[in-house]
Design an enzyme around this catalytic site. Structure first.
Site, PDB file in Angstrom:
ATOM      1  CG  ASP A 272      35.952  37.620  36.360  1.00  0.00           C
ATOM      2  OD1 ASP A 272      35.159  38.547  36.581  1.00  0.00           O
ATOM      3  OD2 ASP A 272      37.184  37.785  36.253  1.00  0.00           O
TER       4      ASP A 272
ATOM      5  CG  ASP B 202      36.496  40.299  33.718  1.00  0.00           C
ATOM      6  OD1 ASP B 202      35.912  39.216  33.526  1.00  0.00           O
ATOM      7  OD2 ASP B 202      37.007  40.621  34.808  1.00  0.00           O
TER       8      ASP B 202
ATOM      9  CG  HIS C  76      39.941  38.148  42.536  1.00  0.00           C
ATOM     10  ND1 HIS C  76      40.489  37.108  41.834  1.00  0.00           N
ATOM     11  CD2 HIS C  76      39.498  39.037  41.605  1.00  0.00           C
ATOM     12  CE1 HIS C  76      40.378  37.352  40.520  1.00  0.00           C
ATOM     13  NE2 HIS C  76      39.782  38.513  40.365  1.00  0.00           N
TER      14      HIS C  76
ATOM     15  CG  HIS D  84      40.743  38.723  36.275  1.00  0.00           C
ATOM     16  ND1 HIS D  84      39.733  39.614  35.987  1.00  0.00           N
ATOM     17  CD2 HIS D  84      41.894  39.268  35.809  1.00  0.00           C
ATOM     18  CE1 HIS D  84      40.258  40.680  35.381  1.00  0.00           C
ATOM     19  NE2 HIS D  84      41.559  40.486  35.250  1.00  0.00           N
TER      20      HIS D  84
HETATM   21 ZN    ZN Z   1      37.682  39.652  36.482  1.00  0.00          ZN
END
Ligand code: ZN
Length: 335
Positions: free
Chosen positions: A152, A239, A117, A154
């Site tokens: 991931d 995740d 991120h 996200h």
């Molecule tokens: Zn994540």
């Protein structure tokens, strides 16, 4: 498989009760140890300022260096030791890339803090510097094109922003649609020279094993085979697992391990086994340990006990996403 790890990664804290806690690595290490998989472990040196500048602006590096005690966003905190530990994670990523390149075998960066991120000039989402992007730049000193697969849950907005205008880096991301950071729609394909070299697969809630299988068969594998990378890098977040408390996809531990196995086999066919994995998220420690130990064992043709192997998505719940991505990417790839 070389494992890159530094004991300092355990000294990185956010807040108490924060899901990105040292317990994540404690659980992974315990399972690796239990299964006798902690053999080829390497301790990295920190990244230098010059290294970081390949990916981040000077202002951003300086900001992280000086912030000391403070809050970077709602969920991302800095303490006085954060900068130094983030440098070790970044250095660990470079080490993983170099190892996989020189020894032509997979490497696993068990890194904290995570990185995907963090963009050229911003931190956030528990990330300060983009470990994997730095690894990719390290590889690009020796090779002409690399492929990143980000599994991931996200979207890796930082990685996407760093490479979105380039054709020497292919960025493929599977993620859950509608959650943090809100980026990564199926119709974003990169910009300028990078058009067609960003592939987003934003799955609806509850998508799991059969969706990932279909995405591999219909999109990820064909694109990797057509792109022919000289090295592969994988953002491993645990995740997307059905046990994860922060998201609601339903991928199983076996699904993860099987997917990583396909990536390793593809790397052997396309780029002499040059593949490296980088730990990102994953907040159920048992599931995360299942996944990482399973991947390390699979590489040695061994199996570890898997605790979370149920399959919930039997109907390819992400089918519509896959169809839309195929349509939009048809101008760039033969799908
Ligand atoms: Zn994540």
């Amino acid at each position: 498989m070389t494992i890159i790890y530094h004991p300092q990664f355990l000294n990185h804290y956010q807040d108490s009760y924060h899901p990105e806690s040292p317990q994540r690595l404690v659980a992974i290490n315990a399972k690796l140890e239990e299964e006798n998989l902690l053999e080829d472990v390497l301790t990295p040196d920190p990244a230098s300022m010059n290294d970081l500048e390949r990916v981040h602006t000077k202002d951003h590096i300086e900001f992280i260096r000086r912030v000391g005690e403070g809050r970077i966003d709602m969920d991302t905190v800095s303490h006085k030791e954060t900068f130094e530990i983030a440098l070790l994670a970044a250095g660990g990523a470079m080490e993983a890339a170099q190892k996989s390149y020189l020894e032509k075998k997979p490497a696993m960066g068990l890194l904290r803090p995570p990185g995907h991120h963090a963009g050229p000039d911003y931190a956030g989402g528990f990330c300060y510097f983009n470990n994997l992007a730095l690894a990719a730049e390290t590889l690009l000193q020796d090779v002409k094109k690399v492929a990143i697969v980000d599994i991931d849950v996200h979207h890796g907005n930082g990685t996407s922003d760093i490479f979105c205008k380039r054709s020497d880096v292919l960025y493929l991301s599977t993620h859950q649609w509608g959650i943090y950071p809100g980026t990564g729609p199926f119709n974003y394909i990169g910009e300028e020279d990078g058009q067609g070299f960003t592939v987003n697969l934003p799955f609806p809630s509850r998508s799991g094993d059969t969706t990932y299988d279909a995405a591999w068969e219909e999109i990820i594998s064909p694109i990797l085979n057509q792109y022919k990378p000289e090295a592969m890098l994988v953002s491993v977040g645990g995740d997307a697992h059905y046990m994860d408390p922060l998201a609601s996809l339903t991928w199983s531990s076996l699904g993860y391990v099987g997917f990583a196995d396909k990536l390793i086999k593809t790397a052997r066919q396309l780029c002499e086994g040059r593949i490296s994995f980088y730990l990102e998220g994953g907040y159920h420690t048992g599931a995360l340990a299942d996944i990482i130990a399973g991947i390390v064992a699979k590489f040695r043709n061994e199996e570890t006990p898997i605790f979370f192997g149920e399959i919930y998505d039997l109907d390819v719940l992400g089918k519509e996403t896959i169809e839309r991505v195929k349509e939009i990417q048809a101008s760039y790839w033969n799908l």
